[in-house]
Design an enzyme around this catalytic site. Structure first.
Site, PDB file in Angstrom:
ATOM      1  N   LYS A 135       0.852  -1.189   0.000  1.00 37.41           N
ATOM      2  CA  LYS A 135       0.000   0.000   0.000  1.00 37.41           C
ATOM      3  C   LYS A 135       0.879   1.227   0.000  1.00 37.41           C
ATOM      4  O   LYS A 135       2.016   1.191   0.499  1.00 37.41           O
ATOM      5  CB  LYS A 135      -0.894   0.028   1.253  1.00 37.41           C
ATOM      6  N   GLY A 247     -19.978   6.842   3.110  1.00 31.52           N
ATOM      7  CA  GLY A 247     -18.952   7.059   2.078  1.00 31.52           C
ATOM      8  C   GLY A 247     -19.622   6.968   0.726  1.00 31.52           C
ATOM      9  O   GLY A 247     -20.327   5.995   0.442  1.00 31.52           O
ATOM     10  N   GLY A 249     -17.963   7.656  -2.407  1.00 30.44           N
ATOM     11  CA  GLY A 249     -16.941   7.790  -3.446  1.00 30.44           C
ATOM     12  C   GLY A 249     -17.088   6.632  -4.410  1.00 30.44           C
ATOM     13  O   GLY A 249     -18.197   6.150  -4.673  1.00 30.44           O
ATOM     14  N   GLY A 252     -18.667   3.436  -2.379  1.00 31.95           N
ATOM     15  CA  GLY A 252     -20.001   3.681  -1.829  1.00 31.95           C
ATOM     16  C   GLY A 252     -21.038   3.981  -2.898  1.00 31.95           C
ATOM     17  O   GLY A 252     -22.153   3.450  -2.853  1.00 31.95           O
TER      18      GLY A 252
END
Ligand code: NAD
Length: 446
Positions: A135, A247, A249, A252
């Site tokens: 990540k 959420g 974005g 979501g």
């Protein structure tokens, strides 16, 4: 006021607003400041104990292998130079090249990135794709940057980290506040240095640059697939069921769309600017169009604003989809979560202690490493297509995704029943077994 002062004032105003919002959302909740990485390690330990892993086996797979931190100097539009702290963590590459998104967020910490990299290792393993975990993140509130500043920051990140990345070593992709455009800039920077078009170095790219059909909605398509499987096993009919989504974005909004298409009434949605509720059901397309126009749900007229945004998590719905950030369901609010199914679109939205409360209350939690694995699955399919130089139509991608997700759900569900554990521990048991097996087969070099 001169332009640079205006930009600075705007930045400070946004930062203040974000801090207030974070406090409102987090309240006095435990977990907000707790390390997501500690939570991840707790999850590992719970599964490892049940698998009776030896100390040596644990030593090979538990902790991140490499953590890189750099300072990125970026020339701002007003001519000043700002430094941004940035990270890349490679957790484990025993099953294949590292894979994991890059996040732009003001609250990024190295611990958070370690947790997210850890989850990527086990996410890839639970769906059986041949990749490891990584990540990346930059500490920045991207809303304070112009498009040009965002581009220079993205390119500098790739340039500073270039030796880590490659189609066979570490393949980044999008995460919170990054998307196809940022991936396009990073790909361009990579190929300008390496002098050869290698689209397999990064996924979540625009289609024109070798992105895969279906990638944008893949995480949510995988999520809805898990929700369908869970609902069928619980005897819950999706037609007429209700859902709340935290959420709005990439994950979501697509989850809301797919749930609505399955006949689910979306009664509440939220983003960092606020939460909105409409018992009769929210017109999801209108909300998506509003966000496309305005950049957030702020000012959305299709539902009533909620006074306390965190209340969304406590609504009496059949399905709750946390699709924002980590540590949202904690010991403080878990006793008030009334959903039958919690489908974790976000990574790490539930703290381990809250998880136990939900389990005791009989909530069916579809854990993040399974529930949101659709994104990395199609990133893997994108990487495969890049390496072949041959591209599939969306239907083919969606069919492969569904097959992989259904098989993974079934593996986890069967393990849950057989070992009498939660879905989360079952998912980790399936994933950790696979990583351990690969690690044992490879042995220890030197
Ligand atoms: P995004 O940037 O597109 O959207 C994030 C959304 O969350 C935005 O609407 C933002 O306003 C909202 N938000 C942020 N803080 C909030 C808060 N405290 N309360 C309510 N809303 C808040 O990011 P995304 O790609 O949709 O990712 C969301 C989550 O899903 C992250 O945890 C990410 O790691 C995870 N995830 C994403 C993918 C992917 O393919 N994009 C894959 C797997 C997991």
């Amino acid at each position: 006021m001169p332009r640079e002062k205006l930009a600075d004032a705007k930045r400070k105003q946004l930062e203040r607003k974000a801090a207030v919002r974070r406090r409102q959302i987090a309240g006095s909740l435990e977990g907000w400041n707790a390390s997501a990485f500690e939570h991840a390690l707790d999850q590992f330990d719970a599964a490892a104990r049940r698998l009776k892993l030896t100390e040596n086996q644990i030593a090979m797979i538990k902790l991140p292998r490499r953590t890189t931190e750099v300072l990125l100097p970026v020339r701002m539009d007003d001519g000043t130079i700002r430094n941004f702290r940035a990270f890349r963590v490679q957790h484990n590459t025993v099953r294949g090249p590292a894979k994991g998104g890059i996040r732009f967020h003001q609250d990024v910490t190295v611990d958070e990135i370690k947790a997210l990299a850890f989850w990527m290792t086990y996410k890839c393993a639970v769906v059986g794709i041949p990749m490891g975990g990584a990540k990346g993140g930059i500490i920045v509130d991207p809303r304070t940057l112009s498009s040009g500043e965002r581009e220079r920051l993205s390119r500098r990140y790739m340039a500073e980290m270039i030796d880590l990345f490659g189609p066979d070593s570490d393949v980044p992709g999008p995460d919170v506040n990054t998307g196809p455009q940022v991936m396009g800039w990073m790909l361009d920077t990579y190929v300008m240095h390496k002098r050869g078009f290698m689209p397999g170095v990064i996924t979540g790219k625009p289609m024109e640059l070798g992105g895969s059909a279906g990638r944008q909605s893949a995480t949510s398509r995988g999520l809805i697939c898990c929700v369908r499987e869970a609902a069928a096993r619980l005897g819950l009919k999706l037609e007429g069921a209700t859902a709340a989504i935290q959420g709005f974005g990439n994950v979501g909004s697509h989850a809301a769309k797919f749930l609505a298409q399955s006949g689910v009434r979306i009664v509440a949605i939220s983003d960092v600017e606020g939460a909105f509720r409409q018992t009769a059901g929210i017109d999801v397309d209108a909300a998506i169009a509003h966000v496309a126009r305005r950049g957030s749900l702020s000012g959305f007229k299709g539902a009533a604003p909620m006074r306390r945004v965190s209340q969304l998590l406590e609504l009496p719905v059949d399905i709750l989809v946390p699709a924002a950030l980590e540590n949202q369901i904690t010991t403080q609010n878990a006793p008030r979560v009334r959903a039958r199914i919690v489908a974790e679109g976000a990574n790490g939205p539930t703290t381990p202690a809250a998880d136990e409360i939900l389990a005791a209350r009989g909530t069916f939690v579809i854990p993040d490493i399974l529930c949101n694995a659709g994104g990395v699955t199609v990133s893997y399919l994108e990487w495969v297509q890049n390496r072949m130089g041959y591209y599939w139509p969306e239907q083919r991608v969606n069919e492969d995704l569904q097959r992989i997700m259904e098989a993974a759900f079934d593996d986890v569900y069967t393990t849950m029943l057989r070992r009498r554990v939660s879905m989360r521990i079952a998912a980790f048991m399936v994933a950790i077994s696979r990583v351990t097996e690969a690690s044992e087969m490879r042995g220890l070099y030197a």
